[in-house]
Design an enzyme around this catalytic site. Structure first.
Site, PDB file in Angstrom:
ATOM      1  N   CYS A 118       0.838  -1.205   0.000  1.00 17.07           N
ATOM      2  CA  CYS A 118       0.000   0.000   0.000  1.00 17.07           C
ATOM      3  C   CYS A 118       0.870   1.252   0.000  1.00 17.07           C
ATOM      4  CB  CYS A 118      -0.927  -0.023   1.220  1.00 17.07           C
ATOM      5  SG  CYS A 118      -1.929   1.462   1.361  1.00 17.07           S
TER       6      CYS A 118
ATOM      7  N   CYS B  14      -0.445   4.059   2.319  1.00 16.06           N
ATOM      8  CA  CYS B  14      -0.239   3.808   3.756  1.00 16.06           C
ATOM      9  C   CYS B  14       1.235   3.972   4.133  1.00 16.06           C
ATOM     10  CB  CYS B  14      -0.654   2.386   4.135  1.00 16.06           C
ATOM     11  SG  CYS B  14      -2.136   1.783   3.338  1.00 16.06           S
ATOM     12  N   ASP B  15       2.147   3.463   3.322  1.00 16.22           N
ATOM     13  CA  ASP B  15       3.548   3.336   3.745  1.00 16.22           C
ATOM     14  C   ASP B  15       4.521   4.241   2.988  1.00 16.22           C
ATOM     15  OD1 ASP B  15       2.663   1.340   5.432  1.00 16.22           O
ATOM     16  OD2 ASP B  15       3.038  -0.258   3.986  1.00 16.22           O
TER      17      ASP B  15
END
Ligand code: NAP
Length: 300
Positions: A130, A133-134
């Site tokens: 992701c 997200c990261d």
């Protein structure tokens, strides 16, 4: 005491939340159960620019709007994982915390990310599924994205804004992503595109330090030093519940026509987990509405 609802919706992505909006507007008591985070896959999309009426919104923003709309209409929404559904009248839904009953159930369980089959790919720090997200963990660093679909190209664009470099690795020479995304990626000065290339293995002991790559035509191998690898190689259905109910096909999808009715009376399907031709945000929402109205009719 077991709580009872008219309709229990499994999955809090666009299909499930749309179904919640429609079923609440029809006056039914509604429970939405989501195991991870609201919005499903859309929550990891940096930019959604094909949702009619809203040309540029992040996936998280859209997920929040859908969530708020469903909640304000009176849907009960819980972060619980559904472990078992027992068919019957009513249907019993067992989660990791509670047991509920519902006259009808809508399965909107979506898809989960596919893996590439590399050793340690789900445990080695530095490998992510992701970018939204990261991605921030790799600000100013060298990264790679694997895949040739819309997700991989969108992730590449997103990461190129924050990382020093992004290498896009695709196993074929043709991308299946929309040409508009391929053109945008080609214009980014810090993006290198490697086609006909596969990742053979992940390098690094405690964290990712690089990738061993192989050219599929020449057979040539080389090492690419990177701190982050973002796998964006597609999705597969969340198949455990439909398989247990005996309503999944071989691949784990749930067969149902455009009416979203499954072979099990009172169990409906919506979104990407349904056998269908086009898996898009708009078609997931459309399924949510259709399944909701069918479930309302079933409840009477
Ligand atoms: P996808 O379209 O299925 O693409 C997956 C990509 O990963 C393909 O290029 C595939 O290669 C590659 N791949 C699969 N297995 C691999 C492996 N083991 N090793 C290396 N590469 C592998 O998946 P997606 O990009 O996640 O998109 C899923 C759906 O969501 C699509 O319908 C897409 O259009 C939609 N979506 C839309 C948007 C949008 O803005 N419109 C954004 C994101 C997603 P091959 O091409 O060789 O098969």
């Amino acid at each position: 005491m077991t709580e009872q609802f008219d309709i229990i919706i499994v999955g809090g992505g666009p299909a499930g939340l749309t179904a919640a909006i429609y079923t609440r507007r029809a006056g039914k008591s509604v429970l939405v159960l989501e195991k991870a985070s609201m919005g499903g896959q859309i929550a990891s999309s940096p930019k959604v620019d094909n949702f009619p009426g809203n040309p540029a919104i992040s996936g998280i923003e859209l997920a929040e709007i859908l969530y708020t709309q469903a909640e304000e209409l009176g849907a009960r929404i819980e972060l619980e994982e559904v472990l078992e559904i027992r068919d019957g009248a009513p249907k019993t839904v067992v989660t990791d915390y509670n047991t509920y009953t519902g006259t009808a159930v809508i399965l909107a369980t979506g898809m989960k990310h596919r893996t590439m089959g590399l050793d340690r790919e789900e445990t080695l720090p530095g490998v992510s599924f992701c970018a939204v997200c990261d991605g921030a963990f790799y600000a100013g660093r060298d990264t790679a994205v694997c895949g040739g679909g819309n997700t991989a190209l969108q992730d590449t664009l997103y990461l190129s804004e924050i990382c020093r470099s992004v290498t896009l690795i695709h196993r074929r020479s043709q991308f299946r992503a929309d040409p508009i995304l391929v053109d945008a990626v080609a214009k980014r000065s810090n993006v290198t595109i490697l086609t006909d290339t596969v990742v053979e293995s992940l390098l690094g002991e405690d964290a990712l330090t690089g990738l061993l790559l192989k050219h599929t035509i020449t057979g040539e191998s080389r090492e690419l030093p990177v701190h982050g690898l973002f796998e964006a190689v597609g999705q597969q259905p969340e198949s455990a519940l439909p398989r247990a109910l005996g309503i999944a096909d071989e691949a784990g999808f749930i067969p149902a026509a455009e009416d979203c009715l499954t072979p099990a009376a009172g169990i409906f399907v919506a979104g990407d987990c349904r056998v269908k031709e086009v898996r898009q945000l708009t078609t997931a929402c459309a399924d949510g509405a259709v399944a909701a109205l069918a479930a309302c009719r079933f409840c009477g």
